[in-house]
Design a protein around this motif. Structure first.
Motif, PDB file in Angstrom:
ATOM      1  N   SER A 196       1.017  24.423  -3.351  1.00  0.00           N
ATOM      2  CA  SER A 196       0.158  23.271  -3.619  1.00  0.00           C
ATOM      3  C   SER A 196       0.768  22.120  -2.831  1.00  0.00           C
ATOM      4  N   GLN A 198       1.949  19.506  -3.772  1.00  0.00           N
ATOM      5  CA  GLN A 198       2.547  18.656  -4.798  1.00  0.00           C
ATOM      6  C   GLN A 198       3.455  17.547  -4.247  1.00  0.00           C
ATOM      7  N   LYS A 201       1.654  14.981  -1.984  1.00  0.00           N
ATOM      8  CA  LYS A 201       0.776  13.984  -2.616  1.00  0.00           C
ATOM      9  C   LYS A 201       1.606  12.921  -3.307  1.00  0.00           C
ATOM     10  N   ARG A 220      -0.267  31.575  -2.891  1.00  0.00           N
ATOM     11  CA  ARG A 220       0.769  32.038  -3.816  1.00  0.00           C
ATOM     12  C   ARG A 220       0.889  33.553  -3.718  1.00  0.00           C
ATOM     13  N   GLN A 234      -7.883  24.263  -4.151  1.00  0.00           N
ATOM     14  CA  GLN A 234      -7.729  23.266  -5.211  1.00  0.00           C
ATOM     15  C   GLN A 234      -8.441  21.971  -4.828  1.00  0.00           C
ATOM     16  N   ASP A 236      -7.205  18.690  -5.209  1.00  0.00           N
ATOM     17  CA  ASP A 236      -5.876  18.167  -5.517  1.00  0.00           C
ATOM     18  C   ASP A 236      -5.944  16.640  -5.548  1.00  0.00           C
ATOM     19  N   HIS A 445       5.359  23.272 -16.148  1.00  0.00           N
ATOM     20  CA  HIS A 445       4.372  22.866 -15.149  1.00  0.00           C
ATOM     21  C   HIS A 445       5.029  22.892 -13.766  1.00  0.00           C
ATOM     22  N   HIS A 446       5.842  21.938 -13.461  1.00  0.00           N
ATOM     23  CA  HIS A 446       6.719  21.995 -12.288  1.00  0.00           C
ATOM     24  C   HIS A 446       7.823  20.967 -12.477  1.00  0.00           C
ATOM     25  N   GLY A 482      -5.034  21.179 -14.096  1.00  0.00           N
ATOM     26  CA  GLY A 482      -3.785  20.871 -14.788  1.00  0.00           C
ATOM     27  C   GLY A 482      -3.006  19.856 -13.990  1.00  0.00           C
ATOM     28  N   GLY A 483      -2.261  19.015 -14.699  1.00  0.00           N
ATOM     29  CA  GLY A 483      -1.471  18.025 -13.988  1.00  0.00           C
ATOM     30  C   GLY A 483      -0.489  17.355 -14.908  1.00  0.00           C
ATOM     31  N   SER A 484       0.106  16.293 -14.397  1.00  0.00           N
ATOM     32  CA  SER A 484       1.115  15.596 -15.190  1.00  0.00           C
ATOM     33  C   SER A 484       1.379  14.212 -14.631  1.00  0.00           C
ATOM     34  N   ARG A 486       4.329  12.043 -13.242  1.00  0.00           N
ATOM     35  CA  ARG A 486       5.536  12.520 -12.560  1.00  0.00           C
ATOM     36  C   ARG A 486       6.748  11.657 -12.875  1.00  0.00           C
ATOM     37  N   GLY A 527      -1.023  12.936 -11.509  1.00  0.00           N
ATOM     38  CA  GLY A 527      -2.213  13.537 -10.908  1.00  0.00           C
ATOM     39  C   GLY A 527      -2.629  14.813 -11.594  1.00  0.00           C
ATOM     40  N   ILE A 528      -3.455  15.522 -10.889  1.00  0.00           N
ATOM     41  CA  ILE A 528      -4.046  16.745 -11.446  1.00  0.00           C
ATOM     42  C   ILE A 528      -4.553  17.579 -10.285  1.00  0.00           C
ATOM     43  N   ALA A 529      -4.677  18.857 -10.503  1.00  0.00           N
ATOM     44  CA  ALA A 529      -5.349  19.704  -9.517  1.00  0.00           C
ATOM     45  C   ALA A 529      -6.309  20.634 -10.247  1.00  0.00           C
TER      46      ALA A 529
HETATM   47  N1  ASP Z   1       0.349  20.835  -8.161  1.00  0.00           N
HETATM   48  C1  ASP Z   1       0.004  21.204  -9.497  1.00  0.00           C
HETATM   49  C2  ASP Z   1      -0.525  22.625  -9.518  1.00  0.00           C
HETATM   50  O1  ASP Z   1      -0.835  23.184  -8.487  1.00  0.00           O
HETATM   51  C3  ASP Z   1      -1.030  20.315 -10.107  1.00  0.00           C
HETATM   52  C4  ASP Z   1      -0.534  18.941 -10.373  1.00  0.00           C
HETATM   53  O2  ASP Z   1       0.486  18.756 -11.069  1.00  0.00           O
HETATM   54  O3  ASP Z   1      -1.200  17.990  -9.923  1.00  0.00           O
HETATM   55  O4  ASP Z   1      -0.667  23.214 -10.575  1.00  0.00           O
END
Ligand code: ASP
Length: 582
Positions: A196, A198, A201, A220, A234, A236, A445-446, A482-484, A486, A527-529
């Motif tokens: 992504s 991520q 962005k 992936r 996505q 994004d 999430h990440h 899904g997103g968060s 940061r 953000g979100i994707a």
């Molecule tokens: N990059 C994240 C994902 O691919 C989405 C995000 O956190 O904006 O799930």
């Protein structure tokens, strides 16, 4: 000029005009003295008529040689059809052909190019360009285009800027596996394709872009599951100077807009549910809330008797299946077998028939009396006529098992209606997730996701309890986004990497650029994707994404049309300084 009109354009008011059309021969009916041909293109079908008396001989002769899928051009006069076809918009007219040109002959296609084709999945994938001529696929691609354009227009109007980020980036071990690309000019070194955009962005937020989006391919290299693609798209998005509430509102707006534009469905406000509640009520972090069958926890009312299986269980939990009390013994046995399948993994199932007369009949009558069972009915909100299905065991396993049963029963009872839309925000996800394989916590999430304010300290004492500023948008039981919010300061990000088991050197080598950027004035951001393929499929009332992708890979990750992946030749390998040992 190849054509004056397309094949969906002509109507009764065009009668008398001379037109030129081009397209594919859908089918031909040859009565000897008369031939009818359905001429097809993306826009529709126009009937051609060749008539011994009115059509020139050589044209008549040539028409007899036309096979299915020949590409032709015709000129002729529009006339009124003798027998009209009310099923197609051009059904009032036909073209009396005067000139015919074969633009390209065609071999007999390996399957029929009809709505109901005789071609199996594999064959259609191999000849995907023929499959795309079929309405079923063509319309899905057009539908996808509509959704994509609606997304672009909406976000652009709201001030989002579409920025392209690179596809050749650096491999990082976090998350799924990367697809890697060897670099010829940098011997022994590799790019990775992004899972992504991520980090990019986030860097765009540091760069002051403020509101970003991109409709972007992501890659992936995961083990393939049904309906997963190694490359997918996505929507994004990222915004600066926002809190979770701002993101939820902005993208609820986008989703509402799509539901309205595309499906004509208006939804006031999306419900919200915490992750913990979703797991408790539905055993699932992406619950389908188009129907009930909420979980009833039965520990309090099932662990007071001598039934050892329940007494030993961490969780005893049930659902009420509407109308299930009428199931036969055989049907119930089949259900028990269903939950015992390895894909579900339950050890067994206890059931209670809540009969229409108000009495109960259960598989554990030896242990529980009518009063006990009445309490189970109350907890699962069962009504007379329902079947209460109860599973027990370790809660981490039992909840998903009962969730699988809930979804299966809803499917069987046709409660998952394709034209009904139930969006839902799931919030307050745990920051970390325990990984059995590595015996460690991973970022759920990440690693760029921020913990809820004040929870960083909990990392030391009760890491599993730390909640994140992370959210998913769920639609009809599917995670569509899904997103968060940061982390945006270097110190917290460094602590997070440290916590996740990165050495300082590793963190620096992999994400030094991001942490550096955070020292040059990074705004708060989040953000979100969205998964575009799935979103489009659901809006289109389908659960499988494959037909909404022009050239998808099969379940083994192969493109059977171009035959990829494939070996590369020795010269290429040599240039890349690679050796293949298998
Ligand atoms: N990059 C994240 C994902 O691919 C989405 C995000 O956190 O904006 O799930």
């Amino acid at each position: 000029m190849y054509r004056t009109h397309d094949n969906g354009a002509l109507r009764a008011n065009n009668i008398g005009e001379t037109v030129t059309l081009a397209g594919w021969v859908q089918k031909s009916r040859d009565k000897g003295f008369m031939i009818w041909i359905d001429l097809r293109d993306r826009y529709g079908i126009t009937q051609l008529i060749f008539d011994e008396e009115r059509t020139p001989d050589e044209v008549m002769k040539l028409a007899k040689t036309l096979g299915r899928e020949f590409v032709i051009q015709v000129t002729g006069k529009i006339i009124e059809r003798e027998s009209k076809n009310a099923n197609i918009p051009t059904g009032d007219v036909e073209i009396l052909v005067e000139e015919l040109k074969v633009l390209n002959a065609a071999k007999v296609p390996p399957f029929t190019i009809e709505d109901k084709t005789d071609g199996g999945e594999d064959l259609r994938m191999k000849y995907r360009y023929l499959d795309i001529r079929r309405n079923a696929v063509k319309e899905k691609l057009i539908f996808r285009h509509k959704v994509t354009i609606a997304v672009r227009n909406y976000l652009s109007e709201k001030g989002f800027i579409e920025v392209e980020t690179p596809y050749l980036i650096k491999s990082t071990p976090e998350g799924a596996r990367d697809f890697v690309v060897p670099s010829r000019m940098n011997e022994g070194q590799f790019y990775a394709l992004p899972q992504s955009p991520q980090t990019f962005k986030q860097l765009l937020m540091v760069g002051g872009m403020d509101k970003y989006f991109q409709i972007v391919k992501c890659f992936r290299d995961e083990d393939l599951r049904a309906d997963r693609q190694p490359e997918f798209t996505q929507i994004d998005c990222e915004m600066a100077f926002v809190e979770q509430e701002d993101i939820l509102n902005a993208f609820e707006g986008l989703t509402k807009h799509l539901l309205k534009e595309i499906n004509g469905v208006e939804i006031e406000q999306f419900p919200r549910m915490t992750y913990d509640d979703a797991m408790r009520k539905y055993g699932n972090d992406k619950p389908d809330i188009r129907f009930g069958m909420e979980f009833g926890e039965l520990n309090d009312v099932a662990q007071h008797k001598d039934f050892k299986i329940f007494n030993d269980a961490e969780l005893v939990v049930g659902i009420a299946v509407p109308g299930g009390a009428s199931y036969s013994r055989k049907e119930i046995d089949a259900l028990v077998d269903w939950v015992k399948r390895p894909q579900v993994g339950a050890l067994g199932m206890v059931y209670v028939k809540y009969n229409a007369d108000g009495s109960y009949k259960s598989s554990v009558d030896k242990f529980y009396d009518q009063e006990d069972l009445a309490q189970w009915a109350e907890k699962t909100e069962a009504k007379p006529g329902d079947l209460i299905c109860v599973l027990s065991g370790d809660s981490r396993k039992t909840r998903p098992q009962l969730s699988a049963l809930r979804m299966e029963m809803a499917t069987r009872l046709e409660l998952r209606k394709a034209d009904e839309f139930a969006p839902l925000w799931v919030t307050d996800f745990p920051l970390l997730e325990w990984d059995e394989d590595t015996n460690r916590y991973h970022a759920m999430h990440h690693p760029f996701t921020s913990p809820k304010p004040g929870q960083m300290e909990l990392l030391k004492t009760d890491p599993g309890a730390v909640k994140a500023n992370a959210y998913d948008l769920v639609l009809n039981g599917n995670e569509i986004g899904g997103g968060s919010i940061r982390i945006h300061d270097r110190e917290t990000q460094a602590k997070m990497f440290d916590y996740l088991g990165f050495t300082e050197e590793e963190a620096k080598a992999q994400f030094g650029f991001l942490m550096d950027a955070f020292t040059y004035g990074a705004p708060p951001h989040g953000g979100i994707a969205f998964g575009l393929d799935r979103l489009v499929a659901i809006l289109g009332g389908q659960e499988t994404i494959r037909d909404f992708i022009a050239f998808p890979k099969n379940n083994a990750g192969r493109d059977v049309m171009i035959d990829a992946p494939a070996k590369i030749d020795d010269a290429q390998l040599k240039e890349l300084n690679l050796k293949v040992t298998v």
